[in-house]
Write a protein that holds these residues in place. Structure first.
Motif: not given
Length: 133
Positions: A13-29
């Motif tokens: 779900x985290x990855x899916x949301x990141x596809x449509x609303x890019x927010x993740x960085x390497x630190x967040x991941x």
């Protein structure tokens, strides 16, 4: 069971949301990976604690032993959760760190299996002590 998590859908779900609303960085991941490990370890420990406690109580073991087992099981499940979701997220941990975590999780799993076998063999011996063989 330690290497299986009921919470892998959260990473998807985290990855899916990141596809449509890019927010993740390497630190967040990386933070998400560590939190996923904590949730996986806590979930496994909470699900299995009554089973461990009953088994060790049946062997007439000290309650502190059940607590040590719980802590050990949590640590191994924590490492196993991180190892299982490592490749799903682009994070700050280098691949050699993943390998070290994997080896520690496998070693912990092996040691816990041996400890459980030792403690449960005490139960078997206590149960069948009165039966002549």
């Amino acid at each position: 069971m330690r290497f299986y998590s009921h919470w892998i859908h959260v990473v998807w779900l985290y990855r899916l949301v990141d596809i449509y609303y890019p927010f993740a960085t390497r630190s967040w991941n990386t933070a998400t990976l560590v939190l996923y490990g904590i949730v996986g370890g806590c979930d496994y420990a909470n699900r299995m604690y009554p089973v461990w406690h009953n088994r060790l109580h049946a062997v007439n073991e000290n309650p502190n032993v059940a607590d040590r087992f719980s802590l050990s099981e949590f640590v191994v499940a924590f490492l196993a959760s991180i190892v299982s979701a490592y490749w799903f997220l682009d994070n700050l941990l280098p691949p050699w760190a993943w390998l070290i975590l994997l080896v520690k999780a496998w070693a912990g799993d092996f040691m816990l299996k041996r400890l459980w076998k030792k403690h449960l063999s005490k139960l078997t011996q206590a149960t069948y002590r009165h039966v002549p063989i």
